[in-house]
Write an enzyme that holds these catalytic residues in place. Structure first.
Site, PDB file in Angstrom:
ATOM      1  N   GLY A   1       0.832  -1.200   0.000  1.00 50.08           N
ATOM      2  CA  GLY A   1       0.000   0.000   0.000  1.00 50.08           C
ATOM      3  C   GLY A   1       0.863   1.244   0.000  1.00 50.08           C
ATOM      4  N   GLY A   2       1.973   1.174  -0.754  1.00 42.38           N
ATOM      5  CA  GLY A   2       3.008   2.204  -0.684  1.00 42.38           C
ATOM      6  C   GLY A   2       2.797   3.425  -1.552  1.00 42.38           C
TER       7      GLY A   2
ATOM      8  N   HIS B   1      -4.554   1.709  10.358  1.00 39.51           N
ATOM      9  CA  HIS B   1      -5.404   2.629  11.128  1.00 39.51           C
ATOM     10  C   HIS B   1      -6.694   2.981  10.384  1.00 39.51           C
ATOM     11  CE1 HIS B   1      -3.802   6.786   9.507  1.00 39.51           C
ATOM     12  NE2 HIS B   1      -4.148   5.978   8.536  1.00 39.51           N
TER      13      HIS B   1
END
Length: 236
Positions: free
Chosen positions: A78-79, A144
């Site tokens: 997820g960069g 998160h």
């Protein structure tokens, strides 16, 4: 938000299909962004800008043991456009092993258009990790955005690629104190209602990772003053 919280009985939201975003827009936050190109562009720019202000978040001692040659040093899950990976590579030019940035299609195409020195790969972290045996699997500010149930799904998919005794999973996130949160930390936690998620304390992170078979080795504070720590974990 008051009406939404009242409907929940003032309990912490934990259902991925009943977020504040669903209540306000009828869909989840990222689906809403994908339907609004201008907002999505601003969001991606904000994420890129925040990353460029930070030093490489990877602890130096973990990079020292990365293998040379054709091995994979780090998978940035997820960069985005690879801004963190680029920073890591710039600060560690001696590492010859491969660096791979993974994200969804449109984002990866934008990253590929920049002709980066790292590899790019289209990947959805709700599917099993296709790269096996990397030294580091890195997730920055991914978990998160999800409640515990979805985090476990994401984590198990990364474990699919990990090799015991070789691979580390590094989670770069806010780690809340048990008491006495700052105003920024409190506001960041409240904002997670958009995703039915939360900012987590050390105890909560440890429990979440343990629930999928990961042991916390160490929590590294940010290299420079800031809210994000790096949680180092490995297979039990």
């Amino acid at each position: 938000m008051p009406a939404y919280l009242a409907e929940l009985g003032y309990k912490n939201p934990d259902q991925p299909d009943n977020t504040l975003s669903h209540y306000a827009t009828g869909t989840d936050f990222f689906a809403y962004l994908r339907g609004d190109t201008a907002r999505l562009t601003r969001f991606n720019s904000a994420m890129k800008g925040a990353a460029t202000l930070l030093a490489s978040p990877i602890p130096d001692s973990l990079l020292e043991s990365v293998a040379d040659g054709n091995g994979v040093a780090m998978v940035d899950v997820g960069g985005g456009h690879g801004q963190v990976t680029q920073k890591v590579m710039e600060e560690n030019p001696h590492i010859k092993a491969r660096f791979v940035v993974q994200d969804l299609g449109a984002i990866i195409e934008e990253a590929r258009a920049r002709n980066p020195k790292y590899e790019v790969m289209e990947y959805d972290f709700f599917t099993p990790q296709p790269i096996r045996g990397a030294r580091i699997y890195f997730m920055r500010r991914v978990l998160h955005d999800f409640p515990d149930s979805k985090c476990r799904e994401i984590l198990r998919n990364q474990i699919h690629g990990m090799v015991k005794g070789q691979s580390k999973l590094l989670v770069c996130e806010t780690v809340l104190p048990a008491v006495g949160c700052s105003g920024f930390e409190s506001l960041a936690d409240i904002s997670r209602t958009t995703f039915s998620s939360m900012q987590r304390s050390e105890k909560q992170w440890t429990a979440l990772l343990a629930s999928v078979g990961l042991r916390v080795v160490k929590i590294w504070p940010a290299k420079q003053k800031g809210p994000f720590a790096v949680i180092e974990s490995e297979l039990e």
